[in-house]
Write an enzyme that holds these catalytic residues in place. Structure first.
Site, short mmCIF file in Angstrom:
data_model
loop_
_atom_site.label_atom_id
_atom_site.label_comp_id
_atom_site.label_asym_id
_atom_site.label_seq_id
_atom_site.Cartn_x
_atom_site.Cartn_y
_atom_site.Cartn_z
N SER A 109 0.85 -1.18 0.00
CA SER A 109 0.00 0.00 0.00
C SER A 109 0.89 1.23 0.00
O SER A 109 1.95 1.24 0.62
CB SER A 109 -0.91 0.01 1.23
N SER A 110 0.44 2.28 -0.67
CA SER A 110 1.25 3.49 -0.73
C SER A 110 1.37 4.18 0.62
O SER A 110 2.21 5.06 0.80
CB SER A 110 0.66 4.46 -1.75
N CYS A 111 0.56 3.77 1.60
CA CYS A 111 0.65 4.39 2.93
C CYS A 111 1.91 3.96 3.68
O CYS A 111 2.20 4.47 4.76
CB CYS A 111 -0.58 4.07 3.76
N TYR A 138 -1.26 -0.24 10.30
CA TYR A 138 -1.48 -0.92 9.02
C TYR A 138 -0.23 -0.83 8.15
O TYR A 138 0.20 -1.82 7.54
CB TYR A 138 -2.68 -0.30 8.30
N LYS A 142 2.29 -3.82 6.55
CA LYS A 142 2.59 -3.95 5.13
C LYS A 142 4.10 -3.89 4.87
O LYS A 142 4.62 -4.60 4.00
CB LYS A 142 1.87 -2.87 4.33
N HIS A 181 -12.91 3.57 2.56
CA HIS A 181 -11.99 4.58 2.05
C HIS A 181 -12.79 5.75 1.47
O HIS A 181 -14.02 5.69 1.35
CB HIS A 181 -11.08 3.98 0.98
#
Length: 327
Positions: A109-111, A138, A142, A181
């Site tokens: 995920s880009s987070c 989270y 990841k 989201h």
């Protein structure tokens, strides 16, 4: 990857990304898809996952299963987000290697990138600064998953590749009013506000943060191509290359839904990361030019999915309530 003969396991096939992968693989003629719902296989149960892999022996694994949510969900359930995601990815990656899968694709995920990254975000910016606090548990899970894939490649020679998609939306999304989201949450809120003839709608934050969005079927095409043609330790960003402010997004969704009230922004609520645009140079070098779905077209398709699937399911379960909502 021989789509006609290979045994392909899509973990999380009922989710947004997993569903899109299944649609695309099916359109390409894949005949031996292995699919299990959460009720059929709890991926957080190590023994159950190991037994499944021992019995089914998938050749290729798309690890799209994860516990996901927006700012509210991440802030409310941080323990569940880190616990469940660590368990799912650890069990699947280890069992895939143990039972000799040819290849695994891990969805990050880009987070995972630092909150204040230079823009656009290159893959090498990982772990160069503090994470966004609202989804840190989270993101840490990841990051552990991608490092696990890299470690299994280094130590065991396991062909595990890692992709980092940008913010996603499309058919099959989670439209929960609190845990979704931003795009599916706003679609639901604008739809309900339209039905109730609400004069205004209040949205968290200032509306100024910039976000990049990718229609999920575009992601699925890229993931299958990467599974077929890429083998390396370096992770690959997957995005659209186009960013839009939350305020602009809200007005676009309002137009698609047909809501005519006023849009208000609650500046007392958190914005999250100010800007998040992925540098997808590596993806383009690997896959060449790609055609992306325009935001308005993608939002229209997603709203149709919301009406056709979510609302119809509600009508089936609560026909009286559905009739009242439509008056």
């Amino acid at each position: 990857m021989d789509l006609q003969q290979s045994r392909i396991y899509v973990a999380g096939h009922r989710g947004l990304v997993g569903g899109a992968i299944v649609r695309h693989l099916t359109s390409l003629g894949a005949r031996n898809l292995i699919l299990r719902s959460h009720r059929e296989l709890d991926l957080s149960n190590q023994a159950a996952v190991d037994e499944f892999f021992a019995a089914k022996r998938p050749d290729y694994v798309f690890l799209a299963a994860a516990k996901v949510g927006g700012i509210h969900a991440n802030s409310t359930y941080p323990a569940e987000f880190i616990r469940d995601n660590l368990a799912i990815q650890t069990n699947v990656i280890h069992s895939a290697w143990k039972h000799r899968a040819k290849k695994l694709l891990f969805l990050g995920s880009s987070c995972i990138y630092p909150r204040d990254c230079p823009q656009p975000i290159k893959e090498e910016y990982l772990l160069t600064g503090p994470l966004e606090s609202t989804n840190e548990p989270y993101a840490i899970a990841k990051i552990a998953g991608l490092r696990m894939c890299q470690a299994y490649r280094r130590e065991h020679g396991f062909d595990a590749i890692v992709t980092m998609p940008t913010n996603l939306y499309g058919p099959g999304d989670n439209y929960h009013p609190e845990n979704a989201h931003v795009i599916p949450a706003l679609i639901r809120r604008f739809h309900e506000s339209k039905l109730s003839n609400a004069s205004d709608i209040n949205i968290w934050g200032s509306g100024k943060p910039l976000r990049e969005f990718l229609y999920v079927d575009d992601l699925a095409r890229a993931l299958v191509l990467l599974m077929e043609h890429y083998s390396g330790e370096e992770m690959v960003n997957v995005g659209s290359g186009i960013e839009v402010s939350i305020a602009t997004l809200a007005h676009a969704i309002s137009n698609v839904v047909g809501y005519e009230g006023k849009i208000m922004f609650d500046h007392s609520k958190p914005d999250g990361t100010p800007r998040k645009l992925l540098d997808c140079s590596r993806m383009r070098a690997l896959l060449g030019p790609t055609v992306m779905t325009a935001l308005e077209d993608g939002l229209t398709k997603t709203y149709v999915d919301f009406r056709d699937n979510v609302l119809n399911a509600q009508r089936d379960m609560h026909p009286d309530l559905a009739q009242d909502a439509e008056k």
